[in-house]
Design a protein around this motif. Sequence first.
Motif, PDB file in Angstrom:
ATOM      1  N   ARG A 515      -6.062 -14.487  -2.674  1.00 41.28           N
ATOM      2  CA  ARG A 515      -5.037 -14.612  -1.635  1.00 41.28           C
ATOM      3  C   ARG A 515      -3.788 -13.819  -2.017  1.00 41.28           C
ATOM      4  O   ARG A 515      -3.176 -13.154  -1.183  1.00 41.28           O
ATOM      5  CB  ARG A 515      -4.697 -16.093  -1.424  1.00 41.28           C
ATOM      6  N   MET A 516      -3.402 -13.874  -3.295  1.00 36.50           N
ATOM      7  CA  MET A 516      -2.230 -13.122  -3.740  1.00 36.50           C
ATOM      8  C   MET A 516      -2.483 -11.625  -3.657  1.00 36.50           C
ATOM      9  O   MET A 516      -1.588 -10.849  -3.286  1.00 36.50           O
ATOM     10  CB  MET A 516      -1.881 -13.538  -5.173  1.00 36.50           C
ATOM     11  N   ILE A 517      -3.697 -11.200  -3.982  1.00 31.49           N
ATOM     12  CA  ILE A 517      -4.064  -9.785  -3.849  1.00 31.49           C
ATOM     13  C   ILE A 517      -3.985  -9.354  -2.392  1.00 31.49           C
ATOM     14  O   ILE A 517      -3.456  -8.280  -2.074  1.00 31.49           O
ATOM     15  CB  ILE A 517      -5.483  -9.553  -4.418  1.00 31.49           C
ATOM     16  N   GLN A 518      -4.491 -10.207  -1.495  1.00 29.93           N
ATOM     17  CA  GLN A 518      -4.451  -9.893  -0.067  1.00 29.93           C
ATOM     18  C   GLN A 518      -3.014  -9.795   0.441  1.00 29.93           C
ATOM     19  O   GLN A 518      -2.675  -8.909   1.238  1.00 29.93           O
ATOM     20  CB  GLN A 518      -5.226 -10.970   0.717  1.00 29.93           C
ATOM     21  N   ILE A 519      -2.148 -10.700  -0.035  1.00 26.65           N
ATOM     22  CA  ILE A 519      -0.734 -10.664   0.353  1.00 26.65           C
ATOM     23  C   ILE A 519      -0.093  -9.349  -0.085  1.00 26.65           C
ATOM     24  O   ILE A 519       0.640  -8.711   0.675  1.00 26.65           O
ATOM     25  CB  ILE A 519       0.021 -11.873  -0.247  1.00 26.65           C
ATOM     26  N   GLU A 520      -0.385  -8.928  -1.305  1.00 27.49           N
ATOM     27  CA  GLU A 520       0.176  -7.673  -1.817  1.00 27.49           C
ATOM     28  C   GLU A 520      -0.319  -6.485  -0.998  1.00 27.49           C
ATOM     29  O   GLU A 520       0.447  -5.567  -0.680  1.00 27.49           O
ATOM     30  CB  GLU A 520      -0.222  -7.509  -3.289  1.00 27.49           C
ATOM     31  N   LYS A 521      -1.581  -6.490  -0.621  1.00 28.03           N
ATOM     32  CA  LYS A 521      -2.152  -5.365   0.133  1.00 28.03           C
ATOM     33  C   LYS A 521      -1.641  -5.299   1.567  1.00 28.03           C
ATOM     34  O   LYS A 521      -1.719  -4.247   2.213  1.00 28.03           O
ATOM     35  CB  LYS A 521      -3.687  -5.464   0.124  1.00 28.03           C
ATOM     36  N   ASN A 530       1.221  -4.278  -9.417  1.00 31.62           N
ATOM     37  CA  ASN A 530       1.077  -5.711  -9.122  1.00 31.62           C
ATOM     38  C   ASN A 530      -0.388  -6.090  -8.947  1.00 31.62           C
ATOM     39  O   ASN A 530      -0.835  -7.134  -9.429  1.00 31.62           O
ATOM     40  CB  ASN A 530       1.864  -6.071  -7.864  1.00 31.62           C
ATOM     41  N   LEU A 531      -1.131  -5.237  -8.246  1.00 29.49           N
ATOM     42  CA  LEU A 531      -2.556  -5.529  -8.038  1.00 29.49           C
ATOM     43  C   LEU A 531      -3.293  -5.620  -9.372  1.00 29.49           C
ATOM     44  O   LEU A 531      -4.150  -6.488  -9.558  1.00 29.49           O
ATOM     45  CB  LEU A 531      -3.190  -4.449  -7.155  1.00 29.49           C
ATOM     46  N   ARG A 532      -2.956  -4.696 -10.289  1.00 33.16           N
ATOM     47  CA  ARG A 532      -3.617  -4.745 -11.597  1.00 33.16           C
ATOM     48  C   ARG A 532      -3.328  -6.076 -12.304  1.00 33.16           C
ATOM     49  O   ARG A 532      -4.214  -6.678 -12.925  1.00 33.16           O
ATOM     50  CB  ARG A 532      -3.136  -3.587 -12.467  1.00 33.16           C
ATOM     51  N   GLU A 533      -2.066  -6.511 -12.213  1.00 28.93           N
ATOM     52  CA  GLU A 533      -1.718  -7.775 -12.864  1.00 28.93           C
ATOM     53  C   GLU A 533      -2.534  -8.928 -12.277  1.00 28.93           C
ATOM     54  O   GLU A 533      -3.074  -9.765 -13.020  1.00 28.93           O
ATOM     55  CB  GLU A 533      -0.226  -8.062 -12.692  1.00 28.93           C
ATOM     56  N   TYR A 534      -2.650  -8.968 -10.925  1.00 32.92           N
ATOM     57  CA  TYR A 534      -3.386 -10.061 -10.283  1.00 32.92           C
ATOM     58  C   TYR A 534      -4.864 -10.017 -10.652  1.00 32.92           C
ATOM     59  O   TYR A 534      -5.478 -11.054 -10.938  1.00 32.92           O
ATOM     60  CB  TYR A 534      -3.215  -9.989  -8.765  1.00 32.92           C
ATOM     61  N   TYR A 535      -5.444  -8.797 -10.660  1.00 30.69           N
ATOM     62  CA  TYR A 535      -6.853  -8.672 -11.032  1.00 30.69           C
ATOM     63  C   TYR A 535      -7.072  -9.060 -12.490  1.00 30.69           C
ATOM     64  O   TYR A 535      -8.050  -9.750 -12.822  1.00 30.69           O
ATOM     65  CB  TYR A 535      -7.341  -7.243 -10.792  1.00 30.69           C
ATOM     66  N   ILE A 554     -12.604  -2.203  -9.456  1.00 29.41           N
ATOM     67  CA  ILE A 554     -12.988  -0.785  -9.536  1.00 29.41           C
ATOM     68  C   ILE A 554     -12.727  -0.088  -8.209  1.00 29.41           C
ATOM     69  O   ILE A 554     -12.184   1.031  -8.164  1.00 29.41           O
ATOM     70  CB  ILE A 554     -14.480  -0.670  -9.936  1.00 29.41           C
ATOM     71  N   LYS A 555     -13.098  -0.721  -7.108  1.00 32.06           N
ATOM     72  CA  LYS A 555     -12.869  -0.118  -5.796  1.00 32.06           C
ATOM     73  C   LYS A 555     -11.382   0.092  -5.539  1.00 32.06           C
ATOM     74  O   LYS A 555     -10.983   1.079  -4.900  1.00 32.06           O
ATOM     75  CB  LYS A 555     -13.484  -1.009  -4.694  1.00 32.06           C
ATOM     76  N   GLU A 556     -10.568  -0.841  -6.009  1.00 35.23           N
ATOM     77  CA  GLU A 556      -9.111  -0.717  -5.832  1.00 35.23           C
ATOM     78  C   GLU A 556      -8.584   0.509  -6.586  1.00 35.23           C
ATOM     79  O   GLU A 556      -7.758   1.268  -6.067  1.00 35.23           O
ATOM     80  CB  GLU A 556      -8.421  -1.986  -6.328  1.00 35.23           C
ATOM     81  N   GLU A 557      -9.062   0.702  -7.811  1.00 37.40           N
ATOM     82  CA  GLU A 557      -8.625   1.865  -8.583  1.00 37.40           C
ATOM     83  C   GLU A 557      -9.068   3.175  -7.920  1.00 37.40           C
ATOM     84  O   GLU A 557      -8.379   4.201  -8.000  1.00 37.40           O
ATOM     85  CB  GLU A 557      -9.182   1.791 -10.007  1.00 37.40           C
ATOM     86  N   LEU A 558     -10.209   3.144  -7.267  1.00 36.44           N
ATOM     87  CA  LEU A 558     -10.724   4.357  -6.632  1.00 36.44           C
ATOM     88  C   LEU A 558     -10.048   4.662  -5.300  1.00 36.44           C
ATOM     89  O   LEU A 558      -9.862   5.834  -4.943  1.00 36.44           O
ATOM     90  CB  LEU A 558     -12.240   4.218  -6.401  1.00 36.44           C
ATOM     91  N   SER A 559      -9.682   3.610  -4.542  1.00 39.07           N
ATOM     92  CA  SER A 559      -9.199   3.817  -3.175  1.00 39.07           C
ATOM     93  C   SER A 559      -7.684   3.798  -3.042  1.00 39.07           C
ATOM     94  O   SER A 559      -7.139   4.367  -2.097  1.00 39.07           O
ATOM     95  CB  SER A 559      -9.802   2.748  -2.251  1.00 39.07           C
ATOM     96  N   HIS A 560      -6.962   3.160  -3.958  1.00 41.03           N
ATOM     97  CA  HIS A 560      -5.505   3.054  -3.834  1.00 41.03           C
ATOM     98  C   HIS A 560      -4.850   4.413  -4.125  1.00 41.03           C
ATOM     99  O   HIS A 560      -5.275   5.135  -5.038  1.00 41.03           O
ATOM    100  CB  HIS A 560      -4.971   1.999  -4.812  1.00 41.03           C
ATOM    101  N   GLY A 563      -3.963   4.528  -7.633  1.00 33.26           N
ATOM    102  CA  GLY A 563      -4.985   4.046  -8.554  1.00 33.26           C
ATOM    103  C   GLY A 563      -5.353   5.102  -9.584  1.00 33.26           C
ATOM    104  O   GLY A 563      -5.068   6.296  -9.427  1.00 33.26           O
ATOM    105  N   LYS A 564      -6.027   4.675 -10.621  1.00 31.28           N
ATOM    106  CA  LYS A 564      -6.446   5.581 -11.694  1.00 31.28           C
ATOM    107  C   LYS A 564      -7.965   5.511 -11.833  1.00 31.28           C
ATOM    108  O   LYS A 564      -8.494   4.632 -12.524  1.00 31.28           O
ATOM    109  CB  LYS A 564      -5.776   5.191 -13.012  1.00 31.28           C
ATOM    110  N   PRO A 565      -8.672   6.441 -11.181  1.00 29.31           N
ATOM    111  CA  PRO A 565     -10.148   6.422 -11.273  1.00 29.31           C
ATOM    112  C   PRO A 565     -10.655   6.509 -12.699  1.00 29.31           C
ATOM    113  O   PRO A 565     -11.758   6.030 -12.991  1.00 29.31           O
ATOM    114  CB  PRO A 565     -10.558   7.654 -10.450  1.00 29.31           C
ATOM    115  N   GLU A 566      -9.852   7.125 -13.593  1.00 28.69           N
ATOM    116  CA  GLU A 566     -10.303   7.234 -14.983  1.00 28.69           C
ATOM    117  C   GLU A 566     -10.406   5.867 -15.664  1.00 28.69           C
ATOM    118  O   GLU A 566     -11.026   5.732 -16.731  1.00 28.69           O
ATOM    119  CB  GLU A 566      -9.365   8.139 -15.778  1.00 28.69           C
TER     120      GLU A 566
END
Length: 599
Positions: A515-521, A530-535, A554-560, A563-566
């Motif tokens: 829910r917190m991740i969804q609020i941030e997004k 912030n997303l990294r902290e929540y994950y 992983i999808k968040e890192e790829l799509s944001h 994000g850092k795909p590495e």
Amino acid sequence: MAEIIEQHIEDRLPELLQLERIGLFTRKEIKAVIRKASALEYKVQRRALFKEDFINYIQYEINLLELIKKRRARTRYVFKKDEIEFSIVHRIQNLFRRATSKWKEDIQLWISHIAFCKKWNNKTQISKIFSSLLAIHPNKPALWIMAAKWEMEDCLSSESARNLFLRALRFHPESPKLYQEYFRMELMSAEKQRKEKQEFERAKIDLDELDYPEEILNGGLARIIYKEAVSKIKGAEFHLSLLSIAKLFTFAQDLQKEIYEHLQVLHGGDPLTWDFVARRELELDSQLPGASDTQGKVMKATEVARREERSCAVYEEAIGSLATEAMWKCYITFCLERFNRKTNSKELKDKRQERVMAVFQRAHEARLLSEDLYQPWFDLLMGLDLTEVALGVALGMTDCCRDSITMWQLQLQLLIRLENSEVHEHFEEAFRHLKAKDCLPLWSLWLEWSEGAHSEEDTEALFQKSLLATVPADSVIMKEKYLDWAYRTGGHKKAKKVFISLRENRPFSVQFFRRMIQIEKEQETCKMLNLREYYERALREFGSVNSDLWLDYIKEELSHPFGKPENCGQIHWRAMKMLQGELVEEFVAKYSLLQIGQL
């Protein structure tokens, strides 16, 4: 294996050639059928067999039959069915036989086989299937009933059905459903014989050579089954079920009377018996003299009122000798049903209202009103605008059941509905009497009411109080509600503040972090930091038991955008280390789909 498959494909050629010759299929379609059939054959002939392969093959053949049927209807060609359809049907039968012999425990597979045979009217085959099925699964009464029903209704063989029921009762001598269906079958058989006799008499055929014993025609065999059943299975409910079956047959009046008399003798102290006897008064016929429409309606209402009075007299007699909660419940249910029935007679309606109100009050005063009937009583009182009476009942009903969460919940809901000024005090009193593990519904109700009636500060203080007062399992739910409320009332800033205050306060749920991740997004400037902290916090708690969290990270890192795909390789490595058992395989499979863009 290849030779067997080739042989089976060659066996199909005559029907395929016929399909092409009569114009139902083109040569191209025939080749496609052969390719598909070859692939399916390979799957059902290999050493390691799977049920899904047989099901897919059978379904393909059934679909082929349906296609042929549609094309026959379109071209109006009805010949050559022996060479085409019957050959396919025979092949499907063989597939079903192989599948059921391999997976004998799969009841649905057997039933599908039976359904297919019924569709193609293969009665002999169905009897054999039932015989094999019952030999393997004699411990399932429903299958015996299904087989007997088939023999009785489709094969018109009451003798075969009777034999099946008798065999079933050897395995299940105390099965109520078997006795009920056997009883019904014998009554149906007697009715069938009575109709046959009437037809012969109408045709003036000599009945001396035909055997129609009067005892059998009057339900003699059903009477024997009834006596055997009630000697094995006790209880008014079962007795009444047999009576309800007998009432479906008009010729069984004597049997109905006998069952009714036995019911009163054997189960005179059961509330269900009294309930049936009382309701029976409504069904007793009474002749109304001819009159005009208006007079007829008045007389009808009067007659209905008289029947209801007779029923209530029976209930009153029952309450006098059997004053239990179950008996009161039967009486109140009857009164509520009659009150809810529509009528144009104001006098009858007023009488029903007076009666149901009185019965509710008497049961309440006797402390024999069941918890599930308080809500209908409150609804009735509020519908009649008797708020003061409802309030008095609500305040008094918890005196006798102080440890009942249902009673307190009903009371508080009514107080909130009436906007009573002492709601807060009653919530406090409820929590003093109830155990903490039972209080979650009341906390939810209190917070919901507080959100609309009090300030944000008071509601937040109440949320914080609930986190301390509830048991750990319930506090998880309260944290989710607290976070939702914070976002609803104060937006992202307040939600984050609440999250920070709770992030070290275990236990948590996955939904709390999601829910917190969804609020941030949902924010215009969604911060990847912030997303990294929540994950990371979510994975710290649930990383070993939830593979979807890793994939979403992983999808968040790829799509944001930031994000850092590495980082994905490192996340993947950590997931493989933390996940356990089958979750590793599940994660690998989903990660592979993600890499090729299929997830």
